[in-house]
Motif scaffolding. Structure first.
Motif, PDB file in Angstrom:
ATOM      1  N   MET A 147       0.800  -1.207   0.000  1.00  0.00           N
ATOM      2  CA  MET A 147       0.000   0.000   0.000  1.00  0.00           C
ATOM      3  C   MET A 147       0.840   1.266   0.000  1.00  0.00           C
ATOM      4  O   MET A 147       1.891   1.331   0.626  1.00  0.00           O
ATOM      5  CB  MET A 147      -0.906   0.003   1.241  1.00  0.00           C
ATOM      6  N   ARG A 148       0.327   2.283  -0.694  1.00  0.00           N
ATOM      7  CA  ARG A 148       0.927   3.621  -0.633  1.00  0.00           C
ATOM      8  C   ARG A 148       0.021   4.485   0.228  1.00  0.00           C
ATOM      9  O   ARG A 148      -1.188   4.566  -0.023  1.00  0.00           O
ATOM     10  CB  ARG A 148       1.088   4.227  -2.020  1.00  0.00           C
ATOM     11  N   PHE A 149       0.616   5.131   1.217  1.00  0.00           N
ATOM     12  CA  PHE A 149      -0.144   5.898   2.186  1.00  0.00           C
ATOM     13  C   PHE A 149      -0.159   7.383   1.849  1.00  0.00           C
ATOM     14  O   PHE A 149       0.821   7.929   1.330  1.00  0.00           O
ATOM     15  CB  PHE A 149       0.459   5.726   3.587  1.00  0.00           C
ATOM     16  N   GLY A 150      -1.265   8.030   2.191  1.00  0.00           N
ATOM     17  CA  GLY A 150      -1.289   9.484   2.186  1.00  0.00           C
ATOM     18  C   GLY A 150      -0.559  10.020   3.411  1.00  0.00           C
ATOM     19  O   GLY A 150      -0.118   9.245   4.275  1.00  0.00           O
ATOM     20  N   ALA A 151      -0.442  11.344   3.480  1.00  0.00           N
ATOM     21  CA  ALA A 151       0.285  11.973   4.586  1.00  0.00           C
ATOM     22  C   ALA A 151      -0.537  12.021   5.864  1.00  0.00           C
ATOM     23  O   ALA A 151       0.005  12.335   6.932  1.00  0.00           O
ATOM     24  CB  ALA A 151       0.735  13.370   4.193  1.00  0.00           C
ATOM     25  N   GLY A 152      -1.847  11.735   5.764  1.00  0.00           N
ATOM     26  CA  GLY A 152      -2.670  11.642   6.961  1.00  0.00           C
ATOM     27  C   GLY A 152      -3.416  12.920   7.301  1.00  0.00           C
ATOM     28  O   GLY A 152      -3.062  14.018   6.838  1.00  0.00           O
ATOM     29  N   THR A 153      -4.485  12.758   8.075  1.00  0.00           N
ATOM     30  CA  THR A 153      -5.218  13.877   8.677  1.00  0.00           C
ATOM     31  C   THR A 153      -5.106  13.729  10.184  1.00  0.00           C
ATOM     32  O   THR A 153      -5.499  12.701  10.732  1.00  0.00           O
ATOM     33  CB  THR A 153      -6.702  13.860   8.271  1.00  0.00           C
ATOM     34  N   ARG A 154      -4.554  14.758  10.836  1.00  0.00           N
ATOM     35  CA  ARG A 154      -4.432  14.725  12.295  1.00  0.00           C
ATOM     36  C   ARG A 154      -5.697  15.307  12.902  1.00  0.00           C
ATOM     37  O   ARG A 154      -6.010  16.488  12.702  1.00  0.00           O
ATOM     38  CB  ARG A 154      -3.219  15.519  12.764  1.00  0.00           C
ATOM     39  N   LEU A 155      -6.439  14.487  13.625  1.00  0.00           N
ATOM     40  CA  LEU A 155      -7.700  14.895  14.247  1.00  0.00           C
ATOM     41  C   LEU A 155      -7.503  15.053  15.747  1.00  0.00           C
ATOM     42  O   LEU A 155      -6.974  14.162  16.421  1.00  0.00           O
ATOM     43  CB  LEU A 155      -8.777  13.841  13.979  1.00  0.00           C
ATOM     44  N   THR A 156      -7.956  16.191  16.251  1.00  0.00           N
ATOM     45  CA  THR A 156      -7.948  16.435  17.700  1.00  0.00           C
ATOM     46  C   THR A 156      -9.381  16.702  18.121  1.00  0.00           C
ATOM     47  O   THR A 156     -10.013  17.634  17.604  1.00  0.00           O
ATOM     48  CB  THR A 156      -7.066  17.646  18.065  1.00  0.00           C
ATOM     49  N   VAL A 157      -9.898  15.910  19.039  1.00  0.00           N
ATOM     50  CA  VAL A 157     -11.246  16.098  19.561  1.00  0.00           C
ATOM     51  C   VAL A 157     -11.129  16.608  20.992  1.00  0.00           C
ATOM     52  O   VAL A 157     -10.549  15.949  21.856  1.00  0.00           O
ATOM     53  CB  VAL A 157     -12.054  14.793  19.536  1.00  0.00           C
ATOM     54  N   LYS A 158     -11.673  17.803  21.212  1.00  0.00           N
ATOM     55  CA  LYS A 158     -11.573  18.436  22.533  1.00  0.00           C
ATOM     56  C   LYS A 158     -12.821  18.157  23.350  1.00  0.00           C
ATOM     57  O   LYS A 158     -13.929  18.150  22.805  1.00  0.00           O
ATOM     58  CB  LYS A 158     -11.368  19.931  22.358  1.00  0.00           C
TER      59      LYS A 158
END
Lengths: 110, 114
Positions: A98-109
């Motif tokens: 698999m080739r991965f994307g750079a990602g989405t960093r999610l922060t839930v407060k």
């Protein structure tokens, strides 16, 4: 080789909010997976979804292969949803590499 | 549950040392993979193997080699470690590509080369 782009790169939510993460890819695929990496670094497979729609609890994913994108929906977000979400598509071979994307960093407060 | 075990969680090595990263899976999976993860770059595939004694280069194989003598074990070798190989290394396994063949990852090895 195939390119994978994820958006947004960062996302901050209040607990209880909904969100949509997007993954665009540059070529046709027969294998697309979504992963969640928790703050301790563990990567968990969320969905194997080369096409169509799947749901698992508060998470669902849709892949429109003909238009080369996939969406991950998170409803009623919780603080435990925090982390990085990766989209990955198969590279040039038919071996699940698999080739991965750079990602989405999610922060839930809270 | 699938278990992918990486031998070390943290590792510190000196420049020029030969480094072995070990990975074992317990689900009789044909495919095994080594990725490295760096901030802002996501995961990049170093090498993968789809059978015993078979190996294929990924996107960034330079400076690395691998060994797969047994189906359950896949080793990543840094012949002469360099500081630019400081990274998080992740091993994964899966059944052959096809319907519902998700990747399963180990906990990762954070390697620091000084």
């Amino acid at each position: 080789g195939i390119q994978v782009e994820q958006s947004p790169p960062d996302l901050i939510l209040q607990e209880g909010a909904n969100s949509t993460l997007r993954c665009n890819f540059s070529d046709s695929v027969n294998n697309l997976q979504w992963f969640h990496q928790n703050p301790w670094g563990q990567l968990i497979n969320l969905f194997y979804i080369p096409s169509g729609t799947k749901q698992n609890g508060r998470l669902s994913a849709t892949t429109v292969a003909t238009e080369r994108y996939s969406l991950l929906y998170i409803s009623s977000s919780q603080t435990t949803d925090s982390g990085v979400y990766f989209c990955a598509v198969e590279r040039d071979y038919n071996n699940n590499d698999m080739r991965f994307g750079a990602g989405t960093r999610l922060t839930v407060k809270p | 549950d699938v278990k992918v075990t990486q031998s070390s969680r943290y590792l510190v090595k000196r420049t020029g040392e030969k480094v072995f990263l070990e990975c074992v899976q317990d689900m009789d999976h044909e495919n095994m993979f080594w990725y490295r993860q760096d901030p802002g770059l996501g995961l990049r595939l170093i090498y993968f193997s789809y059978d015993v004694k078979m190996k294929e280069k990924g996107d960034i194989p330079e400076g690395y080699s691998v060994s797969r003598e047994k189906k359950e074990r896949f080793s990543l070798i840094l012949e002469s470690a360099s500081t630019n190989q400081t990274s998080m290394y992740l091993c994964a396994s899966s059944p052959p590509s096809g319907n519902n063949s998700p990747l399963h990852f180990g906990n990762g090895t954070r390697l620091t080369v000084t």
